[in-house]
Write a protein that holds these residues in place. Structure first.
Motif, PDB file in Angstrom:
ATOM      1  N   SER A  53      38.843  47.663  44.767  1.00  0.00           N
ATOM      2  CA  SER A  53      39.801  47.440  45.847  1.00  0.00           C
ATOM      3  C   SER A  53      40.018  48.727  46.639  1.00  0.00           C
ATOM      4  CB  SER A  53      41.134  46.948  45.285  1.00  0.00           C
ATOM      5  OG  SER A  53      41.839  48.021  44.683  1.00  0.00           O
ATOM      6  N   ASP A  56      42.450  50.984  44.855  1.00  0.00           N
ATOM      7  CA  ASP A  56      41.862  51.764  43.763  1.00  0.00           C
ATOM      8  C   ASP A  56      40.954  52.863  44.303  1.00  0.00           C
ATOM      9  OD1 ASP A  56      43.214  50.584  41.689  1.00  0.00           O
ATOM     10  OD2 ASP A  56      41.626  49.142  41.227  1.00  0.00           O
ATOM     11  N   THR A 133      37.961  44.281  30.267  1.00  0.00           N
ATOM     12  CA  THR A 133      36.958  44.636  31.257  1.00  0.00           C
ATOM     13  C   THR A 133      36.677  46.117  31.111  1.00  0.00           C
ATOM     14  OG1 THR A 133      37.739  42.922  32.750  1.00  0.00           O
ATOM     15  CG2 THR A 133      36.395  44.659  33.709  1.00  0.00           C
ATOM     16  N   LEU A 159      39.635  48.889  31.582  1.00  0.00           N
ATOM     17  CA  LEU A 159      40.458  48.947  32.782  1.00  0.00           C
ATOM     18  C   LEU A 159      41.839  48.393  32.510  1.00  0.00           C
ATOM     19  CD1 LEU A 159      37.860  47.783  35.435  1.00  0.00           C
ATOM     20  CD2 LEU A 159      38.477  50.108  34.781  1.00  0.00           C
ATOM     21  N   SER A 161      45.116  46.495  34.219  1.00  0.00           N
ATOM     22  CA  SER A 161      45.566  45.730  35.378  1.00  0.00           C
ATOM     23  C   SER A 161      47.081  45.597  35.299  1.00  0.00           C
ATOM     24  CB  SER A 161      44.900  44.361  35.418  1.00  0.00           C
ATOM     25  OG  SER A 161      45.239  43.641  34.255  1.00  0.00           O
ATOM     26  N   ARG A 167      48.069  51.850  36.082  1.00  0.00           N
ATOM     27  CA  ARG A 167      46.743  51.792  36.702  1.00  0.00           C
ATOM     28  C   ARG A 167      46.379  53.156  37.283  1.00  0.00           C
ATOM     29  NH1 ARG A 167      44.101  47.278  37.954  1.00  0.00           N
ATOM     30  NH2 ARG A 167      42.444  47.402  39.476  1.00  0.00           N
TER      31      ARG A 167
END
Length: 189
Positions: A53, A56, A133, A159, A161, A167
């Motif tokens: 994104s 990110d 993930t 990762l 979320s 994050r």
């Protein structure tokens, strides 16, 4: 009683997620004197292709900029090094088997020959599956004059979320771990 059975599974999951670290690797051109590079800029065409994104991307770029500046680099319109990133992600499935514990009491498990004091026991089987993930962030440093890759660092980690602060914290950690191996310790430099 059911809560007691789930407690060991929960403890294993918490332990595994709290110990999750960043796996880091790097590669570089050993004929390069990395001390010759003192300025950098981001390579927009490469960064635009990164499959994360835009939010990110901003987090990653801020973290890289912070790490580069901490190493004595300055951001420049005429940089010696171009910084690019790309990412990969894959789903990881973990199966945890918990085949211990007793599920027992007094009763007729052994049949009529055990009498009223026969023991009714056995093991229980409690399996759990978790999906995470795994993301890999690649940071490429490119000699801007020669247009050649001189260093690549990669970090792989689960990762996070949800929570924006967690994050960002995770992205900062991943970038920091990758950049700890830059510049490489090359003999003669």
């Amino acid at each position: 009683m059911k809560t007691l059975r789930l407690l060991p599974v929960f403890a294993v999951i918490v332990l595994l997620t709290s110990c999750s670290t960043v796996r880091v690797a790097s590669d570089y051109d050993k004929n390069i004197n990395f001390n010759d590079y003192k300025t950098f800029a981001f390579y927009k065409p490469g960064i635009d292709k990164a499959e994360i994104s835009d939010l990110d991307k901003k987090r990653v770029l801020r973290a890289i900029e912070s790490e580069m500046m901490a190493k004595g680099y300055t951001k420049s319109e005429d940089p010696a090094v171009l910084v690019s990133i790309f990412t990969k992600a894959k789903e990881r499935i973990n199966v945890y088997q918990n085949n211990f514990g007793f599920n027992g009491g007094w009763g007729g498990f052994w049949g009529p020959w055990a009498g009223p004091w026969g023991w009714n026991g056995g093991f229980y089987n409690n399996n759990s599956v978790s999906r995470t993930t795994q993301g890999t962030l690649y940071i490429d440093l490119i000699d801007s004059n020669k247009n050649q890759l001189i260093w690549q660092g990669q970090g792989t980690a689960p990762l996070v979320s949800g929570d924006v602060d967690k994050r960002e914290e995770r992205i900062n950690l991943i970038v920091k771990e990758i950049m700890e191996v830059y510049p490489p310790q090359v003999a003669g430099n």
